[in-house]
Design a protein around this motif. Structure first.
Motif, short mmCIF file in Angstrom:
data_model
loop_
_atom_site.label_atom_id
_atom_site.label_comp_id
_atom_site.label_asym_id
_atom_site.label_seq_id
_atom_site.Cartn_x
_atom_site.Cartn_y
_atom_site.Cartn_z
N PRO A 124 -38.77 -23.76 -17.76
CA PRO A 124 -37.73 -24.27 -16.87
C PRO A 124 -38.13 -24.10 -15.41
O PRO A 124 -38.87 -23.18 -15.06
CB PRO A 124 -36.51 -23.40 -17.20
CG PRO A 124 -37.11 -22.12 -17.69
CD PRO A 124 -38.35 -22.51 -18.44
N ASP A 125 -37.65 -25.00 -14.56
CA ASP A 125 -37.93 -24.88 -13.14
C ASP A 125 -36.96 -23.90 -12.49
O ASP A 125 -35.85 -23.67 -12.98
CB ASP A 125 -37.79 -26.25 -12.45
CG ASP A 125 -38.96 -27.17 -12.77
OD1 ASP A 125 -40.10 -26.74 -12.56
OD2 ASP A 125 -38.72 -28.30 -13.24
N VAL A 126 -37.38 -23.32 -11.38
CA VAL A 126 -36.51 -22.46 -10.59
C VAL A 126 -35.37 -23.30 -10.02
O VAL A 126 -35.60 -24.39 -9.49
CB VAL A 126 -37.31 -21.80 -9.45
CG1 VAL A 126 -36.38 -21.17 -8.42
CG2 VAL A 126 -38.25 -20.75 -10.01
N ASP A 127 -34.14 -22.82 -10.15
CA ASP A 127 -33.00 -23.55 -9.61
C ASP A 127 -32.39 -22.79 -8.44
O ASP A 127 -32.84 -21.70 -8.07
CB ASP A 127 -31.95 -23.82 -10.69
CG ASP A 127 -31.43 -22.54 -11.34
OD1 ASP A 127 -31.68 -21.44 -10.79
OD2 ASP A 127 -30.78 -22.64 -12.39
N LEU A 128 -31.35 -23.37 -7.85
CA LEU A 128 -30.73 -22.77 -6.67
C LEU A 128 -30.16 -21.39 -6.97
O LEU A 128 -30.26 -20.48 -6.14
CB LEU A 128 -29.64 -23.69 -6.11
CG LEU A 128 -28.88 -23.17 -4.89
CD1 LEU A 128 -29.82 -22.95 -3.71
CD2 LEU A 128 -27.75 -24.13 -4.50
N LEU A 129 -29.55 -21.22 -8.14
CA LEU A 129 -28.96 -19.94 -8.49
C LEU A 129 -30.00 -18.84 -8.50
O LEU A 129 -29.78 -17.75 -7.94
CB LEU A 129 -28.27 -20.03 -9.85
CG LEU A 129 -27.62 -18.73 -10.36
CD1 LEU A 129 -26.55 -18.25 -9.40
CD2 LEU A 129 -27.05 -18.94 -11.76
N HIS A 130 -31.15 -19.10 -9.14
CA HIS A 130 -32.21 -18.09 -9.17
C HIS A 130 -32.72 -17.81 -7.75
O HIS A 130 -32.96 -16.65 -7.39
CB HIS A 130 -33.37 -18.56 -10.05
CG HIS A 130 -34.52 -17.58 -10.10
ND1 HIS A 130 -34.52 -16.47 -10.91
CD2 HIS A 130 -35.70 -17.55 -9.41
CE1 HIS A 130 -35.63 -15.78 -10.72
NE2 HIS A 130 -36.36 -16.42 -9.83
N ALA A 152 -33.19 -29.55 -7.56
CA ALA A 152 -33.18 -28.13 -7.22
C ALA A 152 -33.86 -27.88 -5.87
O ALA A 152 -33.36 -27.08 -5.06
CB ALA A 152 -33.87 -27.32 -8.31
N VAL A 153 -34.98 -28.54 -5.62
CA VAL A 153 -35.69 -28.37 -4.34
C VAL A 153 -34.80 -28.82 -3.18
O VAL A 153 -34.74 -28.16 -2.14
CB VAL A 153 -37.02 -29.14 -4.35
CG1 VAL A 153 -37.59 -29.25 -2.94
CG2 VAL A 153 -38.02 -28.45 -5.27
N SER A 154 -34.11 -29.94 -3.37
CA SER A 154 -33.20 -30.44 -2.34
C SER A 154 -32.11 -29.42 -2.04
O SER A 154 -31.78 -29.15 -0.87
CB SER A 154 -32.57 -31.77 -2.79
OG SER A 154 -31.68 -32.26 -1.81
N GLU A 155 -31.55 -28.83 -3.08
CA GLU A 155 -30.49 -27.82 -2.91
C GLU A 155 -31.03 -26.57 -2.22
O GLU A 155 -30.34 -25.99 -1.36
CB GLU A 155 -29.89 -27.47 -4.26
CG GLU A 155 -29.10 -28.59 -4.91
CD GLU A 155 -28.60 -28.25 -6.30
OE1 GLU A 155 -27.71 -28.95 -6.81
OE2 GLU A 155 -29.13 -27.27 -6.90
N ILE A 156 -32.22 -26.16 -2.58
CA ILE A 156 -32.82 -24.97 -1.96
C ILE A 156 -33.07 -25.20 -0.48
O ILE A 156 -32.76 -24.34 0.36
CB ILE A 156 -34.12 -24.59 -2.69
CG1 ILE A 156 -33.81 -24.03 -4.08
CG2 ILE A 156 -34.93 -23.57 -1.87
CD1 ILE A 156 -35.02 -23.83 -4.96
N LEU A 157 -33.62 -26.36 -0.12
CA LEU A 157 -33.88 -26.64 1.29
C LEU A 157 -32.59 -26.77 2.08
O LEU A 157 -32.50 -26.31 3.23
CB LEU A 157 -34.72 -27.91 1.40
CG LEU A 157 -36.17 -27.79 0.92
CD1 LEU A 157 -36.87 -29.14 0.96
CD2 LEU A 157 -36.95 -26.77 1.75
N ASP A 158 -31.56 -27.38 1.49
CA ASP A 158 -30.26 -27.47 2.16
C ASP A 158 -29.69 -26.08 2.40
O ASP A 158 -29.11 -25.79 3.46
CB ASP A 158 -29.27 -28.30 1.33
CG ASP A 158 -29.54 -29.79 1.41
OD1 ASP A 158 -30.20 -30.22 2.38
OD2 ASP A 158 -29.09 -30.52 0.51
N TYR A 159 -29.83 -25.21 1.41
CA TYR A 159 -29.36 -23.84 1.53
C TYR A 159 -30.07 -23.12 2.67
O TYR A 159 -29.44 -22.39 3.46
CB TYR A 159 -29.58 -23.10 0.21
CG TYR A 159 -29.31 -21.62 0.25
CD1 TYR A 159 -28.01 -21.12 0.23
CD2 TYR A 159 -30.38 -20.70 0.31
CE1 TYR A 159 -27.78 -19.75 0.26
CE2 TYR A 159 -30.15 -19.34 0.35
CZ TYR A 159 -28.85 -18.87 0.32
OH TYR A 159 -28.62 -17.52 0.36
#
Length: 314
Positions: A124-130, A152-159
């Motif tokens: 599995p890929d790393v997601d925002l929660l992790h 997930a990458v989009s969410e991480i960068l937005d975060y």
């Protein structure tokens, strides 16, 4: 930038199986490989392995990897993790799984320096929660992500953008845009979310360009106004563009007596840029440094000794 950079790279660590051949085989044909090699691979781990060597030479900086890893009982996975630990890469942020097999890449490399890659990733890929559960535990100064796992990458960068604004803390982000939109749908939506963007020749060509400078200028409307964008072009070197300063630069590849393997050259270039900008190099010096580093990688089969060979340039 920070006096002691702390670099986090998010991606996947692979078991690379490299088949060296005199030429790429035709479909439904048979060809004998001249050499077979197994080693640790993956874009972000490659970048960190090079970065770690550079930081160790100048006594500054640390490297951290975040990605899914196979079972700690897996023989192949033990080899991969041992390689990363040899280069002092911190693995505390990794997502541990019970999967037996690690991601695998089959690389057909020709004596001309070209390569074709077929990969398989069962993890599995790393997601925002992790990411959110691990990111606050470290004082990272730079976060680099692979242009994959788009949502997930989009969410991480937005975060990270929100964190930077709310906490008034400068966090440099970078992303590699390697695959064309046709092969990785949605990848173009990531262009405006990072401070530094690394484009590949393949992506530029998929946009209808045959040289890097014009391509980079075309990215102005798709990226942050403050972006620094790079585009590698194989044996012709690379280009850099900083639209806020209207600065467009080109650097030739460092001359080599012989090309041994271009596998990982792009990852090595990224490491050179991250290191140089973290050390406050000028953009021209950053581009020159990264091109030389990537060229030196092409003169060897693996990543060993790059820090030593670049010691006078650090």
């Amino acid at each position: 930038m920070a006096l002691h950079p702390r670099i986090l790279a998010i991606g996947s660590v692979y078991l690379d199986i490299i088949l060296e051949v005199p030429y790429y085989p035709e479909e439904d044909s048979k060809l004998r490989s001249e050499h077979v090699e197994k080693r640790r691979g993956g874009n972000s781990p490659n970048t960190l392995v090079v970065l770690s060597q550079l930081f160790q030479k100048n006594g500054q900086g640390s490297c951290h990897f975040m990605g899914s890893i196979a079972s700690l009982e897996s023989k192949d996975n033990k080899v991969l993790l041992a390689d990363l630990k040899e280069y002092s890469i911190d693995l505390d942020c990794c997502l541990k799984t019970d999967k037996e097999d690690p991601p695998t890449s089959y690389i057909v490399a020709t004596t001309k320096g070209t390569r074709t890659i077929i990969n398989h990733n069962p993890l599995p890929d790393v997601d925002l929660l992790h990411f959110k559960n691990n990111y606050p535990n470290h004082d990272f100064t730079w976060v680099h992500v692979e242009g994959r796992n788009i949502e997930a990458v989009s969410e991480i960068l937005d975060y990270l953008i929100e964190e930077s604004v709310q906490n008034k803390k400068a966090i440099t982000t970078s992303i590699e845009i390697e695959r064309p939109e046709s092969l990785r749908p949605g990848i173009t939506q990531l262009q405006d979310k990072a401070d530094v963007v690394f484009y590949s020749k393949i992506f530029a060509q998929s946009c209808g360009f045959e040289e890097p400078q014009a391509f980079l200028k075309s990215r102005k409307e798709f990226c942050k106004p403050s972006v620094i964008a790079f585009c590698t072009w194989g044996s012709k070197g690379a280009a850099a563009y900083q639209p806020s300063r209207d600065l467009l630069l080109q650097e030739e590849a460092y001359p080599l007596a012989q090309v041994v393997s271009s596998v990982g050259a792009g990852d090595t270039f990224n490491a050179g840029v991250i290191y140089a900008l973290s050390m406050d190099f000028s953009l021209q010096d950053t581009l020159k440094f990264a091109c030389k580093l990537a060229s030196l990688k092409c003169g060897r089969s693996d990543f060993s000794g790059l820090g030593q060979d670049m010691s006078e340039d650090l």
